[in-house]
Design an enzyme around this catalytic site. Structure first.
Site, PDB file in Angstrom:
ATOM      1  N   HIS A 153      -1.748   3.843  -2.818  1.00  0.00           N
ATOM      2  CA  HIS A 153      -0.740   2.790  -2.807  1.00  0.00           C
ATOM      3  C   HIS A 153      -1.075   1.795  -1.701  1.00  0.00           C
ATOM      4  O   HIS A 153      -2.063   1.939  -0.989  1.00  0.00           O
ATOM      5  CB  HIS A 153       0.653   3.379  -2.613  1.00  0.00           C
ATOM      6  CG  HIS A 153       1.279   3.866  -3.885  1.00  0.00           C
ATOM      7  ND1 HIS A 153       1.480   3.050  -4.978  1.00  0.00           N
ATOM      8  CD2 HIS A 153       1.748   5.104  -4.244  1.00  0.00           C
ATOM      9  CE1 HIS A 153       2.054   3.747  -5.938  1.00  0.00           C
ATOM     10  NE2 HIS A 153       2.217   4.992  -5.531  1.00  0.00           N
ATOM     11  N   ASP A 208      -0.543  -5.218  -2.456  1.00  0.00           N
ATOM     12  CA  ASP A 208      -0.042  -5.461  -3.809  1.00  0.00           C
ATOM     13  C   ASP A 208       0.095  -6.949  -4.108  1.00  0.00           C
ATOM     14  O   ASP A 208      -0.258  -7.411  -5.198  1.00  0.00           O
ATOM     15  CB  ASP A 208       1.322  -4.797  -3.992  1.00  0.00           C
ATOM     16  CG  ASP A 208       1.227  -3.294  -4.210  1.00  0.00           C
ATOM     17  OD1 ASP A 208       0.108  -2.764  -4.218  1.00  0.00           O
ATOM     18  OD2 ASP A 208       2.282  -2.656  -4.365  1.00  0.00           O
TER      19      ASP A 208
END
Length: 375
Positions: free
Chosen positions: A138, A168
Site C-alpha cells: 500500500h 496513490d
C-alpha cells in the site's frame, strides 16, 4: 464551450483510490466513465466509513458523474458481455497485480485485437516488471521503498506517518492521467493505442529531485539535516505561546531578512550560529507570543509564513471560499448532497452543471446490452 474530453469513453476496472481518482479527473473534463464493479459488493470503497445515508462518503467523492456496470469478471462469458463496451472504448484503466487481467482474458494484447485504438492504462505499486512487481503493498510501503519515508524521521529516528496518500495520488492517479492524455495525443497522429505501465513507487523519485541531486554530488540527504527536512531555521514549524504553530519558509535572503527583522533578531548574529543554534534562537522568540500575535505581525509582509490550521478551518477559509473550489457538489445514490472533491482540472474545462451524482451499484447495467444490439 465543449469540454475537452467530451465523447471520450473510459472503462474503469479499478477500485479504491489511484484508478478511481484518475478516472474522476477524466470525467470532470467531460469523459464518459463506466465503472466495472463486482457483483454484490462493488468497489471496496463503497464499504468505507463514514457513510452518508447508505453511501460511503469516500466512494461518492471519488466517483462523481460516473456510471456503474456490475459484472463477474471470472464468469465464462465476461469478455463476450464486455466486448461491445471494449470495442467502443477509448481508454481502459485497471490496477490489478500484473498478469491478473491476462488471466481474465482482458489483457492488453487480447483487447488490442478487439480495439487497436485502445489506450490501456495499468496502475500498480511496483510496475509491470521487476522483482517486486507482484508484491502486495500500500501507499506507506511505496514511500518506504522509495526512500521518501526515511526523511520524515524525528529526533528519535522513527519515521513519521504522512497525512496524505502520496503514492496513490501523486505517484499513481496524476501520472496516469498525464500519460493517458499524452497517449491520446499520440493516437491522433498514429491511430494506434498503447499499454501504459504506471508504477506508483517509480514516480515517487520525481519528488526527491533535490535528494537525488545531492546524492549524485556525494552527499545523500538525512532527516533533520537538509533544507526541507528540518535542517535549516528557514524552513521550520515553530510553536507559539498558545501551543499553536507557525509554518515559516523564508528561504530566500530577502524573505529571511524581513522575517528576522520582524521577530526582533539580528541577521548577522544568526549567521554566526550553526543551523541548530539559529533554529533554537528563532524558536525561543516565536514561543513568547500567540499565533494571533504573529499572524498580525507578519500580515502584509513578505516573510512566507502561515499559521497551521485544521482541515475544518481551511475548508471554510475566506481565501478558498473566494476561489470557489467547493462550489461543485455531488449527490449520493440515495439523494444526499456533499461538497464535491476539488480536483486539479481548470474550471473552464469542467462540467457546467455544478451538481452531479455518484452511481448506485449496477445502475447502468443496460449499457453493454444496448451497445450489443447496435453493433
Amino acid at each position: 464551450m465543449t469540454q475537452p474530453l467530451a465523447g471520450l469513453k473510459v472503462l474503469d476496472f479499478s477500485t479504491l483510490l489511484p484508478g478511481p481518482l484518475c478516472s474522476l479527473l477524466l470525467a470532470e473534463a467531460g469523459a464518459e466513465v463506466i465503472k466495472l464493479e463486482r457483483p454484490d459488493r462493488g468497489d471496496e470503497m463503497r464499504t468505507y466509513e463514514p457513510k452518508v445515508d447508505e453511501d460511503s462518503a469516500n466512494f461518492v467523492l471519488l466517483n462523481r458523474g460516473k456510471k456503474s456496470v456490475v459484472i463477474d469478471l471470472k464468469s465464462p462469458d465476461a469478455v463476450e458481455s464486455l466486448t461491445p463496451l471494449i470495442e467502443q472504448a477509448d481508454v481502459l484503466v485497471e490496477q490489478f497485480r500484473p498478469g491478473v487481467m491476462d488471466r481474465l482474458g482482458l489483457g492488453y494484447a487480447a483487447l488490442a485485437k478487439l480495439n487497436p485504438r485502445l489506450i490501456y492504462c495499468s496502475i500498480t505499486g511496483f510496475g509491470q516488471t521487476g522483482p517486486r512487481a507482484a508484491e502486495a503493498a500500500h501507499d506507506l510501503n511505496y514511500l518506504a521503498a522509495s526512500g521518501m519515508l526515511s526523511l520524515t524521521a524525528g529526533a528519535d529516528g522513527r519515521p513519521g506517518l504522512p497525512p496524505a496518500l502520496i503514492a496513490d495520488i501523486a505517484g499513481g492517479a496524476y501520472p496516469a492521467m498525464i500519460n493517458i492524455l499524452l497517449a491520446l495525443r499520440q493516437r491522433d497522429v498514429t491511430g494506434n493505442g498503447v499499454h501504459l505501465d504506471i508504477s506508483m513507487a517509480d514516480n515517487l523519485f520525481t519528488f526527491q529531485y533535490w535528494g537525488l541531486g545531492s546524492g549524485a554530488c556525494g552527499r545523500w540527504p538525512l532527516p533533520a539535516s537538509d533544507l526541507v527536512t528540518g535542517g535549516s531555521p528557514r524552513y521550520q514549524i515553530y510553536r507559539t505561546s498558545d501551543d499553536a504553530f507557525i509554518a515559516a519558509a523564508p528561504i530566500e535572503e530577502k524573505f529571511w531578512s524581513n522575517f528576522i527583522s520582524l521577530i526582533g533578531l539580528d541577521v548577522d548574529t544568526l549567521a554566526q550560529m550553526s543551523s541548530a543554534q539559529a533554529t533554537e534562537a528563532v524558536a525561543e522568540v516565536i514561543s513568547q507570543n500567540t499565533a494571533a500575535y504573529w499572524e498580525e505581525r507578519f500580515a502584509g509582509q513578505d516573510v512566507c509564513t502561515s499559521r497551521v490550521v485544521s482541515l475544518e478551518e481551511a475548508r471554510t477559509a475566506p481565501h478558498f471560499a473566494a476561489r470557489g473550489i467547493f462550489e461543485h457538489t455531488v449527490k449520493t445514490a440515495s439523494g444526499a448532497t456533499l461538497p464535491a472533491l476539488p480536483v486539479p482540472v481548470a474550471e473552464t474545462f469542467r462540467n457546467p452543471s455544478l451538481t452531479q451524482t455518484a452511481p448506485a451499484l449496477g445502475s447502468h447495467n443496460h449499457l453493454p446490452k444496448q451497445l450489443g444490439q447496435t453493433k
